[in-house]
Write a protein that holds these residues in place. Sequence first.
Motif, mmCIF file in Angstrom:
data_model
loop_
_atom_site.group_PDB
_atom_site.id
_atom_site.type_symbol
_atom_site.label_atom_id
_atom_site.label_comp_id
_atom_site.label_asym_id
_atom_site.label_seq_id
_atom_site.Cartn_x
_atom_site.Cartn_y
_atom_site.Cartn_z
ATOM 1 N N ASP A 104 -32.550 -16.099 33.116
ATOM 2 C CA ASP A 104 -33.035 -16.277 34.489
ATOM 3 C C ASP A 104 -33.941 -17.504 34.569
ATOM 4 O O ASP A 104 -33.869 -18.272 35.527
ATOM 5 N N GLY A 105 -34.807 -17.687 33.576
ATOM 6 C CA GLY A 105 -35.709 -18.833 33.552
ATOM 7 C C GLY A 105 -34.957 -20.156 33.516
ATOM 8 O O GLY A 105 -35.326 -21.108 34.207
ATOM 9 N N LEU A 106 -33.887 -20.216 32.730
ATOM 10 C CA LEU A 106 -33.087 -21.439 32.667
ATOM 11 C C LEU A 106 -32.377 -21.694 33.992
ATOM 12 O O LEU A 106 -32.292 -22.840 34.453
ATOM 13 N N LYS A 107 -31.885 -20.637 34.611
ATOM 14 C CA LYS A 107 -31.227 -20.772 35.911
ATOM 15 C C LYS A 107 -32.234 -21.258 36.957
ATOM 16 O O LYS A 107 -31.922 -22.122 37.777
ATOM 17 N N PHE A 108 -33.444 -20.713 36.910
ATOM 18 C CA PHE A 108 -34.527 -21.122 37.804
ATOM 19 C C PHE A 108 -34.835 -22.612 37.614
ATOM 20 O O PHE A 108 -34.915 -23.371 38.571
ATOM 21 N N ARG A 109 -34.987 -23.026 36.357
ATOM 22 C CA ARG A 109 -35.285 -24.429 36.049
ATOM 23 C C ARG A 109 -34.161 -25.338 36.544
ATOM 24 O O ARG A 109 -34.406 -26.359 37.177
ATOM 25 N N ASP A 110 -32.920 -24.958 36.281
ATOM 26 C CA ASP A 110 -31.789 -25.775 36.706
ATOM 27 C C ASP A 110 -31.703 -25.862 38.226
ATOM 28 O O ASP A 110 -31.388 -26.913 38.785
ATOM 29 N N LEU A 111 -31.983 -24.767 38.890
ATOM 30 C CA LEU A 111 -31.917 -24.734 40.348
ATOM 31 C C LEU A 111 -32.932 -25.686 40.978
ATOM 32 O O LEU A 111 -32.661 -26.318 41.995
ATOM 33 N N LEU A 112 -34.083 -25.819 40.350
ATOM 34 C CA LEU A 112 -35.110 -26.714 40.867
ATOM 35 C C LEU A 112 -34.952 -28.145 40.366
ATOM 36 O O LEU A 112 -35.809 -28.986 40.619
ATOM 37 N N GLY A 113 -33.863 -28.438 39.644
ATOM 38 C CA GLY A 113 -33.556 -29.809 39.287
ATOM 39 C C GLY A 113 -34.198 -30.311 38.032
ATOM 40 O O GLY A 113 -34.880 -31.319 38.055
ATOM 41 N N GLU A 114 -33.975 -29.637 36.896
ATOM 42 C CA GLU A 114 -34.581 -30.043 35.629
ATOM 43 C C GLU A 114 -33.970 -31.317 35.071
ATOM 44 O O GLU A 114 -34.577 -32.015 34.318
ATOM 45 N N GLY A 115 -32.788 -31.643 35.421
ATOM 46 C CA GLY A 115 -32.176 -32.859 34.894
ATOM 47 C C GLY A 115 -30.810 -33.046 35.504
ATOM 48 O O GLY A 115 -30.225 -32.121 36.044
ATOM 49 N N ARG A 116 -30.305 -34.250 35.433
ATOM 50 C CA ARG A 116 -29.029 -34.568 36.063
ATOM 51 C C ARG A 116 -27.899 -33.729 35.485
ATOM 52 O O ARG A 116 -27.087 -33.204 36.217
ATOM 53 N N ALA A 117 -27.833 -33.579 34.173
ATOM 54 C CA ALA A 117 -26.747 -32.807 33.564
ATOM 55 C C ALA A 117 -26.807 -31.348 34.014
ATOM 56 O O ALA A 117 -25.794 -30.745 34.324
ATOM 57 N N ALA A 118 -27.999 -30.794 34.060
ATOM 58 C CA ALA A 118 -28.151 -29.400 34.488
ATOM 59 C C ALA A 118 -27.750 -29.245 35.940
ATOM 60 O O ALA A 118 -27.076 -28.285 36.310
ATOM 61 N N ALA A 119 -28.148 -30.181 36.792
ATOM 62 C CA ALA A 119 -27.814 -30.099 38.211
ATOM 63 C C ALA A 119 -26.314 -30.232 38.420
ATOM 64 O O ALA A 119 -25.729 -29.538 39.235
ATOM 65 N N GLU A 120 -25.670 -31.133 37.648
ATOM 66 C CA GLU A 120 -24.225 -31.293 37.778
ATOM 67 C C GLU A 120 -23.486 -30.049 37.330
ATOM 68 O O GLU A 120 -22.537 -29.628 37.971
ATOM 69 N N SER A 121 -23.907 -29.433 36.228
ATOM 70 C CA SER A 121 -23.210 -28.239 35.763
ATOM 71 C C SER A 121 -23.465 -27.067 36.703
ATOM 72 O O SER A 121 -22.589 -26.237 36.909
ATOM 73 N N LEU A 122 -24.649 -26.990 37.320
ATOM 74 C CA LEU A 122 -24.920 -25.935 38.294
ATOM 75 C C LEU A 122 -24.041 -26.141 39.520
ATOM 76 O O LEU A 122 -23.476 -25.189 40.047
ATOM 77 N N ALA A 123 -23.887 -27.396 39.960
ATOM 78 C CA ALA A 123 -23.028 -27.674 41.114
ATOM 79 C C ALA A 123 -21.584 -27.315 40.795
ATOM 80 O O ALA A 123 -20.878 -26.757 41.631
ATOM 81 N N ALA A 124 -21.140 -27.612 39.582
ATOM 82 C CA ALA A 124 -19.772 -27.261 39.187
ATOM 83 C C ALA A 124 -19.595 -25.750 39.157
ATOM 84 O O ALA A 124 -18.569 -25.225 39.594
ATOM 85 N N ALA A 125 -20.585 -25.037 38.651
ATOM 86 C CA ALA A 125 -20.502 -23.577 38.609
ATOM 87 C C ALA A 125 -20.511 -22.996 40.011
ATOM 88 O O ALA A 125 -19.791 -22.042 40.308
ATOM 89 N N THR A 126 -21.307 -23.567 40.897
ATOM 90 C CA THR A 126 -21.378 -23.094 42.274
ATOM 91 C C THR A 126 -20.064 -23.332 42.994
ATOM 92 O O THR A 126 -19.621 -22.511 43.781
#
Length: 193
Positions: A135-157
């Motif tokens: 959950d903590g990693l998802k929270f961090r990614d959702l708030l924009g921890e880095g470009r790679a994380a944001a891109e993979s979250l967008a792909a998952a969404t």
Amino acid sequence: MPCVSTNVFVRRTPTEVFDFLADARNLALWSSGVSSVEPGYVEPGVDAVYRYRFPGRRRSHRLVCADFEPGRRIAFRGQRMWGPLGTQVPFYGFDLLPHADGTMVRLSVTSSLSAALVLLAPLVAMAWRRDLPADGLKFRDLLGEGRAAAESLAAATAGGAETAAPAPAEEADVPAATPMRASSAPTGFDYAH
């Protein structure tokens, strides 16, 4: 009474992180302990009441803001849920500490159990020890921890089967330019709505 916590670093100011957490509707975006929150706007603050669904429950329950210190701490207490083995009251706490170029956030969950559920406390704690770091990693990614994380979250969404290619090392340290929508809320941002 199992209590589990984890720390996560977010490259946002404490005010931005607090504003995101103060709107309990955002919990459903990243917390495994909240499957949905009714979409109506509720003024953030102590005793603010939301209607939410705990995973595995059909009917909604009350979620009350139990602690509200802008920029520092916020907590929500769920309604007592009855089951064949006893009752459970979840308590979600979030402590914020300014740190370097962002905010260190301590996510914690405490489950108050009664009757026979007390005997299952080690299993409840084990489940939260498994879920809370994710959950903590998802929270961090959702708030924009880095470009790679944001891109993979967008792909998952987007529901695509493909995964985003990892960003080069020099880009991974740059916070993602995630869209932040200003809300009608006087405290700042309304990320989910």
